[in-house]
Write a protein that holds these residues in place. Sequence first.
Motif, short mmCIF file in Angstrom:
data_model
loop_
_atom_site.label_atom_id
_atom_site.label_comp_id
_atom_site.label_asym_id
_atom_site.label_seq_id
_atom_site.Cartn_x
_atom_site.Cartn_y
_atom_site.Cartn_z
N THR A 120 12.23 1.40 0.93
CA THR A 120 12.62 2.57 1.71
C THR A 120 11.43 3.22 2.41
O THR A 120 11.54 3.61 3.57
N ASP A 121 10.32 3.34 1.70
CA ASP A 121 9.15 4.01 2.28
C ASP A 121 8.15 3.02 2.90
O ASP A 121 7.03 3.41 3.22
N GLY A 122 8.58 1.79 3.06
CA GLY A 122 7.72 0.78 3.67
C GLY A 122 8.39 0.20 4.91
O GLY A 122 8.45 0.84 5.96
N CYS A 123 8.92 -1.00 4.74
CA CYS A 123 9.47 -1.71 5.90
C CYS A 123 10.72 -1.06 6.47
O CYS A 123 10.97 -1.11 7.67
N VAL A 124 11.54 -0.42 5.61
CA VAL A 124 12.72 0.28 6.12
C VAL A 124 12.28 1.46 7.00
O VAL A 124 12.77 1.64 8.12
N LEU A 125 11.35 2.25 6.49
CA LEU A 125 10.84 3.38 7.26
C LEU A 125 10.20 2.92 8.57
O LEU A 125 10.47 3.49 9.64
N ALA A 151 12.18 8.43 -6.69
CA ALA A 151 11.48 9.51 -5.99
C ALA A 151 10.95 9.03 -4.64
O ALA A 151 11.00 9.77 -3.65
N ARG A 152 10.44 7.81 -4.59
CA ARG A 152 9.92 7.29 -3.33
C ARG A 152 11.04 7.10 -2.32
O ARG A 152 10.87 7.37 -1.13
N THR A 153 12.19 6.62 -2.78
CA THR A 153 13.33 6.48 -1.87
C THR A 153 13.78 7.84 -1.35
O THR A 153 14.00 8.03 -0.14
N THR A 154 13.91 8.81 -2.26
CA THR A 154 14.34 10.15 -1.85
C THR A 154 13.37 10.75 -0.83
O THR A 154 13.78 11.30 0.19
N ARG A 155 12.08 10.59 -1.09
CA ARG A 155 11.07 11.14 -0.18
C ARG A 155 11.19 10.53 1.21
O ARG A 155 11.17 11.23 2.22
N ALA A 156 11.33 9.21 1.26
CA ALA A 156 11.41 8.56 2.57
C ALA A 156 12.69 8.93 3.30
O ALA A 156 12.68 9.15 4.52
N LEU A 157 13.80 9.03 2.56
CA LEU A 157 15.06 9.40 3.21
C LEU A 157 15.00 10.82 3.75
O LEU A 157 15.47 11.09 4.87
N HIS B 132 -1.84 1.00 10.41
CA HIS B 132 -1.77 0.24 9.16
C HIS B 132 -1.26 -1.19 9.43
O HIS B 132 -1.82 -2.17 8.92
N MET B 133 -0.23 -1.31 10.26
CA MET B 133 0.32 -2.65 10.56
C MET B 133 -0.70 -3.50 11.31
O MET B 133 -0.69 -4.72 11.20
N ARG B 134 -1.55 -2.85 12.09
CA ARG B 134 -2.59 -3.58 12.84
C ARG B 134 -3.88 -3.72 12.04
O ARG B 134 -4.90 -4.13 12.57
N MET B 160 2.34 8.44 2.93
CA MET B 160 1.27 7.61 3.51
C MET B 160 0.31 7.11 2.44
O MET B 160 -0.12 5.96 2.46
N LYS B 161 0.01 7.97 1.48
CA LYS B 161 -0.90 7.58 0.40
C LYS B 161 -0.26 6.51 -0.48
O LYS B 161 -0.88 5.48 -0.80
N THR B 162 0.99 6.72 -0.85
CA THR B 162 1.65 5.84 -1.81
C THR B 162 2.05 4.51 -1.19
O THR B 162 1.83 3.45 -1.77
N ALA B 163 2.64 4.57 0.01
CA ALA B 163 3.24 3.36 0.58
C ALA B 163 2.29 2.63 1.53
O ALA B 163 2.51 1.46 1.83
N MET B 164 1.25 3.33 2.03
CA MET B 164 0.42 2.69 3.04
C MET B 164 -1.06 2.70 2.69
O MET B 164 -1.90 2.35 3.53
#
Lengths: 176, 176, 176, 176
Positions: A120-125, A151-157, B132-134, B160-164
């Motif tokens: 959710t907070d990576g490629c989906v976002l 929590a990470r899913t909720t944050r990204a949503l 980040h992707m680049r 950003m900190k957690t996922a990237m």
Amino acid sequence: MALVIVDMINPLDFRGGAAVLPRALAAARRIDRLKQRLKAGGNPVVYANDNFTKWRMGFNEIVAICANGSRGADIARLLAPEPDDHFVLKPKHSAFFEAPLETLLAKLKTRRLVITGLATDGCVLATAMDAHMREYEVHVPRDCVAAASDARTTRALELMKTAMDVDVRASRYVQP
Amino acid sequence: MALVIVDMINPLDFRGGAAVLPRALAAARRIDRLKQRLKAGGNPVVYANDNFTKWRMGFNEIVAICANGSRGADIARLLAPEPDDHFVLKPKHSAFFEAPLETLLAKLKTRRLVITGLATDGCVLATAMDAHMREYEVHVPRDCVAAASDARTTRALELMKTAMDVDVRASRYVQP
Amino acid sequence: MALVIVDMINPLDFRGGAAVLPRALAAARRIDRLKQRLKAGGNPVVYANDNFTKWRMGFNEIVAICANGSRGADIARLLAPEPDDHFVLKPKHSAFFEAPLETLLAKLKTRRLVITGLATDGCVLATAMDAHMREYEVHVPRDCVAAASDARTTRALELMKTAMDVDVRASRYVQP
Amino acid sequence: MALVIVDMINPLDFRGGAAVLPRALAAARRIDRLKQRLKAGGNPVVYANDNFTKWRMGFNEIVAICANGSRGADIARLLAPEPDDHFVLKPKHSAFFEAPLETLLAKLKTRRLVITGLATDGCVLATAMDAHMREYEVHVPRDCVAAASDARTTRALELMKTAMDVDVRASRYVQP
């Protein structure tokens, strides 16, 4: 309307994959139901999947590898692509980056995307952000995505809803 | 290392602009200090700014308009670009999307970005994601960004900190 | 239908610029007539212009510099943009590369492009190729382009016609 | 240095494919020799191939289809990819457009490309143009490309040499 399934064909062999597994499996069941419902209405399905830096492999080979003995095998079998499904292989997070999603969506003549999958907070976002910049209408059903923690899913949503006007209601609200 | 200043030259005339103003002004003061420190060390500065769909205007005209009577006038004056600063105009959220940032960074021979400005969960996030992707190294100093609420900034920074793997420590930790 | 004018605001100070000048001037007169005709019919005009690695300058400043004492001054004055014209600054050959042309064309709601300017075998070709890949309908009127020699223009036009199905008939055949 | 082989795995079932065949076969023999020489020196090979709007197929499946009974079967067998070769599937002419070539080249740590294949005035030209805009060093060996006629190949090579500074000398001049 196209259903985009992000990175669900996945060995889940990355750090944190074990924590993702139960959440991804629950999401997979809802994605499968949503997929059947949308396909029954004639809406196309696009698998947007990481190539896992397997630069020599096609999607079918990646499906076969994931479905056999990997941590993500149950999900890969449950969501195994059908002959009329489409796919794009992506080298990075967003399915729009160095991948043919935009040309495919033009051929499918749709500007409305339902984006599901992980993380959710990576490629989906990243995919939702790129869709938003290109002015697609985006729905990310909250019960069809997963990450390493709830929590990470909720944050990204929350972020997608607040900052990008993404519809994040559950899959039963997806109206083709 | 390049300092990227996102959308700080801004009339702040959008819905929620009043809530952004005090936070943006506080961030502007820290960005200004960081900018002086980095420039003293020879690091380039790039303004990555929305064109506000003013398709006929250049950056200097946008600076002039913002600095005169808009809600964002104090910020535009404080952070007014100097003759040796660079800029790119972007049509959407990310400074990498339909904007010449990548070619400029290649000319500046840098792969390390300090991304500042607003909104933390909008254009800053989109720019950081694309960086980040680049495979640029990204630092988003938490005291140099702003959004419509502190909660929105915190949420985007945590993501950003957690996922990237973005470095989100305060500007005093930025080491050129 | 949008008229795209490529790199006609130009100091012509590159190697070979002297050879381009008379051809560019002749093309400029035809572009100007075409521009008036298309604008009378309500069609938008987009200047897609090199930033000449002047990363700190807007288009109006580039117009001013070119119109005053450069080799391309007569052309810059003849084709000086009007207040209702649009522009995009591009860092490289194609007006689609790291430039906001696609977003602008979506706003203008057009999928048909008349591409004019210079050089026929450089930025005009690159822009036409990118438009073709994105499935725009492309017309490159043969009397509205210029290069360092007539042979180079002919070669590029033949290639565009043969390999990309571009309409290369003269400007009087442009039908909005 | 990377060897890029454009669209040589090809059913050649398009209009004009019969005219391309003998030229493509001659080019294939030289590409094969060049490929062996470059691989012996440790240089990577990248197949950049059209997906022929077969959105559900991977490269290996496309190779298998082309090698069995299509007009391009001899070429597909001669140039069949080896296990250590890479590939990118592209939806349009340029191998840089909506395809992961740039990320792959970054991983391969090369800025020098030898672009071969077909058609000289189509996908080869588009790929060379995009490589040129991204400041790769480009060699298009004139004996390793093909088009529907020799005149079309000559025209495209002359254009690349004149307008884009591409090295178009024969493959024996390729120096890794």
